[in-house]
Design an enzyme around this catalytic site. Structure first.
Site, PDB file in Angstrom:
ATOM      1  N   GLU A 242       0.825  -1.205   0.000  1.00 21.34           N
ATOM      2  CA  GLU A 242       0.000   0.000   0.000  1.00 21.34           C
ATOM      3  C   GLU A 242       0.860   1.256   0.000  1.00 21.34           C
ATOM      4  O   GLU A 242       1.983   1.259   0.528  1.00 21.34           O
ATOM      5  CB  GLU A 242      -0.944   0.050   1.223  1.00 21.34           C
ATOM      6  CG  GLU A 242      -2.181  -0.797   1.098  1.00 21.34           C
ATOM      7  CD  GLU A 242      -2.136  -2.014   1.981  1.00 21.34           C
ATOM      8  OE1 GLU A 242      -3.050  -2.847   1.895  1.00 21.34           O
ATOM      9  OE2 GLU A 242      -1.159  -2.161   2.749  1.00 21.34           O
ATOM     10  N   THR A 243       0.308   2.295  -0.598  1.00 26.31           N
ATOM     11  CA  THR A 243       0.855   3.648  -0.537  1.00 26.31           C
ATOM     12  C   THR A 243      -0.241   4.544   0.019  1.00 26.31           C
ATOM     13  O   THR A 243      -1.401   4.438  -0.394  1.00 26.31           O
ATOM     14  CB  THR A 243       1.294   4.132  -1.922  1.00 26.31           C
ATOM     15  OG1 THR A 243       2.367   3.297  -2.383  1.00 26.31           O
ATOM     16  CG2 THR A 243       1.761   5.573  -1.887  1.00 26.31           C
TER      17      THR A 243
END
Length: 293
Positions: free
Chosen positions: A52-53
């Site tokens: 994830e970002t």
């Protein structure tokens, strides 16, 4: 929209659910992206290619201290645990929020989070239970045999902001799991499949989380799944009324050992609160080019 060359975006990379670098779950936190559109945010997440970002932004709801948008390399998520924990710690370190209590706005609503010097504790959204799932079909999707399944808890869907499928197996089977995307989808897996063993005496869980359809073959540490595990454990009668602390170990199979410290509160057989805490360690920082629209 911002065009290439208008500005560079500052970012941090931190490891979450660990007390040392290069363990836990890596997270990119990208600052100042409020004016980017969804396609631009997705391209940044693809560039980092982490599970994830996260993009902290100005809040849009009363009572929130900040808003968080979260992307896998393939899609935006309404909520996720390690981006929530990691982003809150980075924001507190930078003085954007204070050490102590804060409220995060995300697709799962307004969620309390408490930041300390070493990490953060996240409170999940409302507990939700979904359908029971077929044990043999889930086991096959995870590359296991039905004899590997632990019958102490029927497999099924639960969540605390985002839903997962949970398959309880014998301790020796966790490390042998390998999920096939199409089979998991046929078996009714939503965002991901959690293959887990659980010791009721020590309240210790050994988990692996697979979400190949989201571009995450295996996640090193999944805070949202650890929260949902408490909901699932309570529904299956594996934890009782009151406050129960349980510890989830995850990520060792892929060289990223992680520890997730969790609590679940049950009143009259109903989950009223679930939390997950993890440490956060800074690893890298820099700037990146703004993607074109």
């Amino acid at each position: 929209m911002i065009k290439p060359g208008d500005a560079r975006l500052r970012y941090d990379v931190v490891d979450v659910f660990t007390d040392r670098p290069y363990a836990g779950n890596p997270l990119a936190v990208v600052h100042g992206a409020d004016r980017l559109d969804t396609a631009q945010l997705q391209r940044i997440a693809q560039e980092f290619n982490l599970s994830e970002t996260a993009f902290p932004m100005r809040p849009t709801q009363d009572g929130a201290d900040y808003r968080l948008r979260i992307f896998t390399p393939r899609a935006e998520l309404p909520f996720a645990g390690h981006p929530s924990v990691g982003s809150a710690w980075v924001l507190a370190r930078d003085g954007a929020i204070g050490i102590g209590e804060a409220v995060q706005e995300c697709g799962a609503g307004l969620l309390p989070i408490s930041v300390d010097q070493a990490g953060a504790t996240l409170t999940g959204g409302p507990a939700r239970l979904g359908a029971e799932l077929d044990a043999a079909e889930l086991a096959a999707a995870a590359g296991l045999d039905v004899s590997d399944v632990d019958g102490a808890g029927a497999p099924g869907i639960a969540g605390c902001g985002i839903e997962f499928a949970y398959l309880l197996v014998r301790p020796d089977a966790v490390s042998r799991a390998m999920v096939e995307a199409a089979a998991a989808k046929r078996a009714g897996v939503p965002h991901g499949l959690v293959v887990v063993s659980y010791d009721s005496e020590s309240n210790a869980a050994h988990a692996r989380m697979f979400a190949p359809n989201l571009g995450v073959r295996e996640d090193p540490a999944t805070g949202s799944a650890a929260l949902g595990l408490g909901v699932w454990l309570a529904d299956r009668g594996l934890v009782g009324d009151g406050d129960t602390r349980y510890v989830v170990s995850q990520g060792a199979e892929i060289g990223r050992p992680s520890t997730l410290d969790c609590t679940v509160t049950v009143e009259d057989y109903t989950v009223t609160r679930a939390t997950v805490r993890g440490g956060v360690v800074p690893v890298a920082s820099g700037t990146l080019a703004t993607p074109s629209t």
